[in-house]
Scaffold this active site. Structure first.
Site, PDB file in Angstrom:
ATOM      1  N   PRO A   1       0.874  -1.130   0.107  1.00 54.95           N
ATOM      2  CA  PRO A   1      -0.132  -0.076   0.038  1.00 54.95           C
ATOM      3  C   PRO A   1       1.018   1.157   0.031  1.00 54.95           C
ATOM      4  CG  PRO A   1       0.036  -1.244   2.133  1.00 54.95           C
ATOM      5  CD  PRO A   1       1.051  -1.788   1.283  1.00 54.95           C
TER       6      PRO A   1
ATOM      7  N   TYR B   1      -6.974  14.117 -11.452  1.00 58.37           N
ATOM      8  CA  TYR B   1      -7.840  12.959 -11.143  1.00 58.37           C
ATOM      9  C   TYR B   1      -9.340  13.445 -10.942  1.00 58.37           C
ATOM     10  CZ  TYR B   1      -3.662  10.016 -10.797  1.00 58.37           C
ATOM     11  OH  TYR B   1      -2.259   9.344 -11.050  1.00 58.37           O
TER      12      TYR B   1
ATOM     13  N   CYS C   1      -0.436  29.916 -14.560  1.00 60.28           N
ATOM     14  CA  CYS C   1      -0.922  30.802 -15.866  1.00 60.28           C
ATOM     15  C   CYS C   1      -1.505  29.855 -16.702  1.00 60.28           C
ATOM     16  CB  CYS C   1       0.090  31.657 -16.425  1.00 60.28           C
ATOM     17  SG  CYS C   1       0.593  33.118 -15.342  1.00 60.28           S
ATOM     18  N   GLU C   2      -2.817  29.054 -16.217  1.00 58.39           N
ATOM     19  CA  GLU C   2      -3.643  28.285 -17.066  1.00 58.39           C
ATOM     20  C   GLU C   2      -4.663  27.835 -15.950  1.00 58.39           C
ATOM     21  OE1 GLU C   2      -2.453  24.174 -18.523  1.00 58.39           O
ATOM     22  OE2 GLU C   2      -0.620  25.375 -18.448  1.00 58.39           O
TER      23      GLU C   2
HETATM   24  C1  LIG Z   1       1.126   2.681  -7.166  1.00 58.58           C
HETATM   25  C2  LIG Z   1       1.450   1.246  -6.746  1.00 58.58           C
HETATM   26  C3  LIG Z   1       0.732   0.662  -5.463  1.00 58.58           C
HETATM   27  C4  LIG Z   1       0.490   1.572  -4.416  1.00 58.58           C
HETATM   28  O1  LIG Z   1      -1.014   1.909  -4.697  1.00 58.58           O
HETATM   29  P1  LIG Z   1      -1.896   2.517  -3.597  1.00 58.58           P
HETATM   30  O2  LIG Z   1      -2.975   2.708  -4.234  1.00 58.58           O
HETATM   31  O3  LIG Z   1      -1.144   3.850  -3.422  1.00 58.58           O
HETATM   32  O4  LIG Z   1      -1.941   2.002  -2.596  1.00 58.58           O
HETATM   33  C5  LIG Z   1       1.187  -0.701  -5.363  1.00 58.58           C
HETATM   34  N1  LIG Z   1       1.716  -1.643  -6.107  1.00 58.58           N
HETATM   35  C6  LIG Z   1       1.873  -1.101  -7.340  1.00 58.58           C
HETATM   36  C7  LIG Z   1       2.539  -2.188  -8.194  1.00 58.58           C
HETATM   37  C8  LIG Z   1       1.781   0.094  -7.743  1.00 58.58           C
HETATM   38  O5  LIG Z   1       2.228   0.697  -8.970  1.00 58.58           O
END
Ligand SMILES: *Cc1c(COP(=O)(O)O)cnc(C)c1O
Length: 400
Positions: A259, A301, A327-328
């Protein structure tokens, strides 16, 4: 807390990212507790969420490993004191050469396409490799971050398992791990468990596994009413299934997670100062000393970061559009109810720990912000604000 943050903004200047180690430690402990029924659990923090070396050191002190996506992140991890065997490298679309260089460092390699798998296995049949499977499960809050679906560029499709097995057999390579990462923002535990079943089915076909890596995508709440991944429930259900699987597999495997957002998002805030309050015919704008060069998530996002006026937290609520100085168009929030804002006030953006500083740039030739870590109750500067020298650093002036 507001007072403490205001002091940090006046001591270290604005804009500034502020992280709280206590929140990170709590989230880490929450995750490991949820999976306490699994004998061998490995949490590999995803470096790309927040890659400051002091943050990496904090994770090391907790016993965490690292998940990395580039050789540079691997190098950062090694520099932070991680042993190579506590780092997993999960790149996408990088060169064979980079993968070989990371393997030489002793880091666990995770390969996500058959072309590289065949080349790597042919040249280095003895180096253990993890494979990234794409279970083709749609999960994720945003199409940009749903990486498990059929047209995704990530992972080896489960429909290609026969070819994958043939490559492994022909090269006699050693597959020691199997991995999936179905995308950020998992809303639904059942979807995650469904993808896990696909991973278990696939895992059966490999005899020398040491670990199964379930990736990440745990959701954290951004705005009021957002749901968050119920880690405790997921822990209970997945642990049970994992332990059953290990029994039928005949070996205690390691359950790994990687994570990023879950561990650091809520630990961070972004503080910026209001330069101008500008009223147009329809809107009151609060313009801050920042832009999508420092915090791109709302523009990229559509993320909704809660915004608090920490200078006037008890003030009358009014509606504002919070925008930047680029500046956008760089809108952080539209028509948001915030305590009355005056020029010079400090606004606090919540959930700014993950994918915020790491995505910052020098657009408009602005300096990237400073970073501060509150550790044991005290603020520590962990990255200086850039200076004009940083802007010029790698530029080569030719005579024209
Ligand atoms: C970015 C990534 C994560 C982390 O994802 P989160 O949504 O931030 O927990 C884990 N594993 C891989 C391979 C990623 O590219």
């Amino acid at each position: 807390m507001s007072k403490k943050l205001l002091n940090i903004a006046s001591e270290f200047g604005s804009p500034v990212y502020v992280y709280d180690s206590e929140t990170i430690i709590n989230q880490y402990n929450r995750l490991t507790k949820a999976f306490s029924n699994v004998k061998n659990l490995k949490v590999n923090y995803a470096v790309k969420a927040l890659s400051n070396i002091s943050i990496l050191r904090l994770f090391k002190s907790l016993g965490s490993g690292l998940d990395t996506v580039s050789i540079q992140e691997v190098q950062l991890g090694l520099k932070a004191g991680f042993k190579p065997e506590h780092i997993i490298y999960t790149p996408n679309g990088v060169s064979l050469e980079e993968i070989e260089n990371v393997a030489k460092l002793g880091v666990q390699i995770n390969i996500d396409n058959l072309s590289i798998l065949e080349q790597f296995g042919t040249k280095h049949p003895n180096i253990p490799v993890c494979i990234r499977i794409n279970p083709h499960v749609m999960a994720g809050g945003n199409t940009n971050i749903s990486v498990g679906h059929i047209d995704s560029k990530f992972g080896i499709s489960i429909h290609q398992i026969p070819l994958l097995l043939r490559i492994v057999e022909n090269t006699k390579m050693n597959i020691n791990g199997i991995h999936m990462h179905t995308g950020s923002d998992i809303l639904d535990i059942d979807v995650f468990l469904y993808a896990s079943e696909i991973l278990f089915e696939t895992a059966k076909q490999f005899k020398n596994l040491e670990f199964i890596d379930f990736g990440s995508g745990f959701k954290v709440p951004y705005k009021e009413g957002d749901i968050e991944t119920n880690i405790e429930e997921l822990g209970k259900k997945l642990s049970k299934r994992f332990n059953e699987f290990c029994k039928s597999y005949g070996k205690e495997l390691t359950l790994a997670f990687e994570p990023g957002k879950f561990l650091v998002s809520q630990s961070g805030v972004f503080l910026a100062k209001v330069n101008v309050v500008k009223q147009t015919t329809s809107t009151v704008f609060a313009q801050i000393d920042s832009g999508f060069n420092h915090l791109i998530r709302p523009m990229l996002y559509g993320s909704q970061h809660e915004i608090i006026n920490i200078t006037n937290p008890g003030g009358r609520e009014r509606f504002y559009s919070v925008v930047g100085y680029i500046c956008e168009t760089d809108t952080f929030a539209n028509n948001r109810r915030i305590n009355e804002i005056k020029e010079g006030d400090i606004l606090c953006f919540k959930n700014a720990g993950a994918y915020c500083f790491t995505m910052a740039s020098n657009y408009n030739s602005r300096y990237r912000p400073a970073e501060v870590l509150i550790h044991n109750g005290k603020p520590h500067l962990i990255r200086k604000r850039e200076t004009f020298e940083d802007i010029l650093q790698n530029q080569v002036e030719i005579s024209i």
